[in-house]
Design a protein around this motif. Structure first.
Motif, short mmCIF file in Angstrom:
data_model
loop_
_atom_site.label_atom_id
_atom_site.label_comp_id
_atom_site.label_asym_id
_atom_site.label_seq_id
_atom_site.Cartn_x
_atom_site.Cartn_y
_atom_site.Cartn_z
N ARG A 82 11.11 68.68 -32.63
CA ARG A 82 10.85 68.50 -34.06
C ARG A 82 10.78 67.04 -34.47
NH1 ARG A 82 14.73 72.92 -37.03
NH2 ARG A 82 16.37 71.63 -36.12
N PRO B 181 -0.18 71.81 -32.07
CA PRO B 181 -0.47 71.33 -33.43
C PRO B 181 0.67 71.62 -34.40
CG PRO B 181 -2.37 72.46 -32.51
CD PRO B 181 -1.23 72.72 -31.58
N ARG B 182 1.33 72.76 -34.23
CA ARG B 182 2.43 73.13 -35.13
C ARG B 182 3.58 72.14 -35.00
NH1 ARG B 182 7.01 75.87 -34.40
NH2 ARG B 182 6.48 76.34 -32.24
N ARG C 74 3.36 69.08 -33.78
CA ARG C 74 2.91 67.76 -34.22
C ARG C 74 3.13 67.58 -35.72
NH1 ARG C 74 -2.70 65.92 -31.13
NH2 ARG C 74 -1.94 66.13 -28.99
N ASP C 75 2.86 68.63 -36.48
CA ASP C 75 3.07 68.56 -37.93
C ASP C 75 4.55 68.35 -38.25
OD1 ASP C 75 0.38 68.91 -38.40
OD2 ASP C 75 0.55 71.06 -38.78
N LYS C 76 5.42 69.05 -37.55
CA LYS C 76 6.86 68.90 -37.78
C LYS C 76 7.34 67.50 -37.40
CE LYS C 76 8.22 73.76 -37.47
NZ LYS C 76 8.78 73.77 -38.84
N ALA D 51 5.53 64.72 -37.42
CA ALA D 51 5.04 63.78 -38.42
C ALA D 51 5.92 63.82 -39.67
CB ALA D 51 3.59 64.10 -38.78
N GLU D 52 6.33 65.02 -40.05
CA GLU D 52 7.20 65.17 -41.22
C GLU D 52 8.55 64.49 -40.97
OE1 GLU D 52 9.26 68.79 -43.81
OE2 GLU D 52 7.71 69.22 -42.33
N TRP E 288 -0.51 60.78 -31.37
CA TRP E 288 -0.21 61.94 -30.53
C TRP E 288 -1.25 62.05 -29.42
CZ3 TRP E 288 1.32 61.59 -35.46
CH2 TRP E 288 2.59 62.05 -35.79
#
Length: 375
Positions: A88, A118-119, A121-123, A125-126, A135
């Motif tokens: 995460r 991708p899922r 990667r979003d976490k 970045a957050e 990435w």
């Protein structure tokens, strides 16, 4: 049967038994039904809690290790700070926050996360909250230049193959179908290994089982060659063993499944349980040193963290805290570095890879250098 179990059973019915590595690959990374594709595995709500989720101290100390390594490299004006399998993003966020105390480090760092999902990667970045990052999907895609790389609980999820010494020779453990159509383990005789592994297994008693993680060895070899040419260091932390350097010689079945914080049958819930295997640190070190790097360790995670200042960091966090917070910090310190069966201090180990001209690295003693392997 889970939806993925049904898909695996159909594949076996059509094409025959699959290797344990193929089974792990399907269970973890199937594009629509795999565990990492469909689940949030990390934290109390997931199936397991990693060291960075236990306490900020873990990532902070690794961030200071990275900053110290940067200084040992001569403070290059630009370098790649990478993490394999960032989860995460908790560890990298903590590492970057701690490393701010070293002037120039963050300005020189090009943060790169090796993550295919991708899922996730979003976490990540957050979690990084505006920190500039890139990435990539594999080690081969890392940008050029000096490299400082972190990998925590990455190698344990890479697929393994299992080979068994039988009275008739060497057989590979396979996943097939039983008479009732359920998934079962079996043996395929006539397996061939590389000369070193085959000699080890043939010298072992009947029934001995040897696990080989080809993907992990390939990554260690690539990083060893990269560090030997462009400079830098890598730190691997994972649960595992010392392979041939263990009293038992590194033999034994370590494949396991974890579901809802409890151990599960490896074949019971494909796609709904995390599958891992203990890391053979000696094999990783041998692959990296054969490619030109130096290796230090493996040593216990507890030893590494204590040498990096775990106790001092815990005391600093406890200053001015209430009794409940102090107790939480103490419990986290014990979980990270303790030697009990439920603690991570000795089961989890650390291995450092460095440029061949770098004769020391934070957290490791000079006499803990792994014997160099001829190319």
């Amino acid at each position: 049967m889970t939806p993925l179990a049904e898909a695996i059973a159909r594949r076996i019915a059509e094409g025959g038994p699959m290797t344990v590595a193929d089974y792990m690959e399907q269970c973890l990374f199937h594009p629509t039904l795999g565990y990492y594709t469909t689940h949030e595995p990390f934290g109390a709500a997931g199936d397991f809690i990693t060291a960075p989720e236990i306490s900020q101290m873990f990532g902070e100390l690794l961030g200071l290790w990275a900053a110290d390594t940067w200084m040992r490299l001569g403070t290059p004006a630009s370098f790649v700070l990478a993490e394999l399998g960032p989860g995460r993003g908790t560890m990298m966020a903590d590492a970057l926050r701690a490393a701010r105390v070293v002037p120039g480090f963050l300005q020189a760092a090009r943060v790169v996360l090796v993550e295919a999902s991708p899922r996730l990667r979003d976490k990540q970045a957050e979690k990084l909250n505006g920190q500039s990052a890139e990435w990539v999907g594999s080690v081969e895609e890392l940008p050029a230049g000096p490299l400082i790389l972190l990998a925590n609980e990455f190698f344990d999820a890479l697929p393994i193959r299992q080979f068994v010494r039988t009275p008739e020779g060497i057989a590979e453990r396979m996943v097939g179908l039983g008479e009732d159509g359920a998934l079962v383990f079996g043996l395929r005789p006539g397996a061939r290994l590389d000369a070193r592994a085959e000699a080890r297994l043939r010298a072992a008693p009947p029934g001995a089982l040897l696990e080989i993680c080809s993907a992990g060895l390939a990554i260690a070899e690539k990083l060893g060659a990269r560090l030997a040419t462009t400079g830098g260091a890598a730190l691997f932390i994972d649960y595992g063993h010392r392979g041939e350097r263990e009293p038992a010689g590194g033999f034994g079945d370590t494949l396991q499944a974890l579901r809802a914080h409890a151990y599960d049958d490896v074949l019971a819930h494909p796609g709904e349980a995390d599958l891992t295997a203990h890391v053979d640190f000696a094999a990783l070190a041998r692959a990296a040193t054969a490619a030109g790097a130096r290796a230090f360790g493996p040593i216990g995670q507890g030893t590494l963290l204590e040498r990096l200042g775990l106790d001092a960091r815990a005391e600093r966090l406890k200053r001015g805290a209430d009794a409940s917070t102090r107790a939480t910090i103490d419990a986290a310190r014990t979980r990270l570095a303790g030697t009990g069966a439920a603690e991570m201090g000795t089961l989890f180990k650390a291995l450092a890879l460095v440029h061949p001209e770098l004769d020391s690295i934070a957290g490791f003693a000079p006499d803990e250098e792994f014997p160099r392997t001829p190319a």
